[in-house]
Scaffold this active site. Structure first.
Site, PDB file in Angstrom:
ATOM      1  CE1 TYR A  33     -10.248  -9.284  -4.818  1.00 59.11           C
ATOM      2  CE2 TYR A  33      -8.191 -10.397  -5.354  1.00 59.11           C
ATOM      3  CZ  TYR A  33      -8.891  -9.450  -4.637  1.00 59.11           C
ATOM      4  OH  TYR A  33      -8.235  -8.643  -3.757  1.00 59.11           O
ATOM      5  CD  GLU A  78      -5.123  -7.595  -4.697  1.00 57.66           C
ATOM      6  OE1 GLU A  78      -5.693  -8.646  -4.327  1.00 57.66           O
ATOM      7  OE2 GLU A  78      -5.228  -6.519  -4.085  1.00 57.66           O
ATOM      8  NE  ARG A  98      -4.148  -1.899   2.024  1.00 47.40           N
ATOM      9  CZ  ARG A  98      -4.957  -2.367   2.974  1.00 47.40           C
ATOM     10  NH1 ARG A  98      -4.752  -2.025   4.247  1.00 47.40           N
ATOM     11  NH2 ARG A  98      -5.958  -3.156   2.672  1.00 47.40           N
ATOM     12  CB  CYS A 107     -17.738  -7.675   8.312  1.00 46.56           C
ATOM     13  SG  CYS A 107     -19.352  -8.341   7.880  1.00 46.56           S
ATOM     14  CG  ASP A 155     -12.256 -10.766  -1.422  1.00 48.47           C
ATOM     15  OD1 ASP A 155     -13.337 -10.205  -1.184  1.00 48.47           O
ATOM     16  OD2 ASP A 155     -11.245 -10.598  -0.728  1.00 48.47           O
ATOM     17  CB  THR A 161      -2.236 -16.528   1.024  1.00 49.14           C
ATOM     18  OG1 THR A 161      -2.239 -17.556   0.025  1.00 49.14           O
ATOM     19  CG2 THR A 161      -1.030 -16.741   1.934  1.00 49.14           C
TER      20      THR A 161
END
Length: 353
Positions: free
Chosen positions: A125, A42, A30, A197, A143, A48
């Site tokens: 994805y 990605e 990032r 979540c 995903d 993973t």
DNA sequence: GACGCGTGGCA
DNA sequence: TTGCCAAGCGT
């Protein structure tokens, strides 16, 4: 129908993105929007965990800092850098795809969905993740996290184990994605799925979008998403012994009072892997203390249950002598058998008598 | 559309 | 202990 719930989409977008900008984890991929780094991350993150990927990503970037460096690298060295990460075809496919980008696209990661989709190892994805995160395009990146989060927010009760459900959620994302900041929106959905979540015991009281969540409002967040377990359609092969004595009576056994077809009656069964077919005669003689006069094949019976399949090799066994009848069995005439509840598979055997 | 592909963490 | 899961994809 995808879903019937409605939410305040602009407010949902703002709450999610604000939370993501503030609470996102600082991760090595990032640091910037370099499409190559986004791509590698990605691929590594497929199936993973983040904590597992971090050291691999850093090491990989030291060895192969640019797309060109990876394209020119020795395959064994690439695999060595992947060692322990699992799903090794990811590494081979990634290098294949990177070479393709060098050859076809001047070593620049394409921002065209079709061109991306044609690259080895880049599925729906990963394509969406690269487009949104590296190129700020409003494309879905669905995903497991996204399906879980959105199934709760919008109370979508579709089976996320089904492959085609992903397309349903891609359509949902197109409805709700932030055109202004699709990168933070997509990453926010995934980050929320990873940190708040969660699959078990979601932290709804800390959730930045709790007020938008239909599942929470309805009190059903624990039972979403719906994910049906894959049940192995295991095959169970038996010998069925239709034992008939010289008076014409048959032997029936009662099944255990728990489990499959509990307490129903059947012709005695033995698992085919517990006795060899050529020892069946001796097995019958020993088990029922009788002499086997003749053994003939009847038509085999196949029966499919919801979660398993029976294949029944049916043997008509004619015996002579006083039969020893075990406690859970009965010695019955053909007419008397009609009084006993049989599974369908054994009704089909009875019809052959 | 189902299946195989790796590994480590967790209850 | 054993299953279940975790930012999927290719076949």
């Amino acid at each position: 129908m995808k879903y019937t719930s409605t939410i305040n989409i602009p407010q949902f977008q703002e709450d999610l993105i604000t939370w993501f900008e503030k609470e996102q984890r600082q991760l090595p991929w990032r640091e910037n929007q370099d499409p190559y780094r986004v791509w590698v991350s990605e691929i590594m993150l497929q199936q993973t965990k983040v904590d597992t990927v971090i050291p691999y990503f850093q090491n990989f970037m030291e060895h192969f800092p640019t797309l060109t460096a990876l394209a020119e690298a020795n395959e064994q060295k690439v695999l060595k850098a992947w060692e322990g990460l699992g799903y090794y075809s990811r590494a081979r496919n990634l290098q294949t795809a990177v070479k393709e980008v060098v050859a076809q696209y001047d070593a620049k990661v394409p921002n065209d969905p079709k061109q991306l989709a044609d690259l080895k190892g880049v599925g729906p994805y990963t394509k969406g993740a690269i487009l949104s995160i590296a190129f700020d395009k409003a494309e879905p990146a669905v995903d497991g996290n996204v399906m879980r989060v959105l199934s709760r927010i919008l109370r979508i009760e579709e089976d996320i184990a089904k492959a085609k459900t992903r397309k349903t959620f891609e359509s949902v994302v197109r409805d709700v994605i932030s055109e202004e900041n699709p990168s933070a929106f997509n990453q926010g959905l995934m980050e929320l799925g990873a940190l708040v979540c969660t699959p078990k015991k979601p932290s709804c009281l800390l959730c930045p979008v709790q007020e938008h969540c239909v599942a929470f409002s309805d009190g059903v967040e624990q039972s979403l998403p719906i994910k049906k377990k894959k049940i192995k359609q295991s095959l169970h092969t038996y010998f069925v012994l239709v034992v008939q004595d010289d008076a014409g009576n048959y032997l029936l056994e009662q099944r255990p009072d728990q489990g499959l077809l509990a307490q129903l009656w059947q012709f005695p069964m033995v698992k085919a892997d517990e006795v060899d077919e050529k020892h069946l005669s001796a097995y019958v003689q020993e088990k029922f203390d009788v002499n086997v006069v003749e053994m003939k094949d009847l038509e085999p019976v196949k029966h499919v249950f919801s979660h398993l399949t029976w294949f029944l090799n049916v043997k008509h066994v004619t015996v002579k002598g006083d039969m020893t009848v075990p406690g859970h069995m009965e010695h019955l005439s053909k007419e008397e058998i009609k009084q006993y509840p049989l599974p369908v598979s054994h009704q089909n055997i009875y019809k052959q008598l």
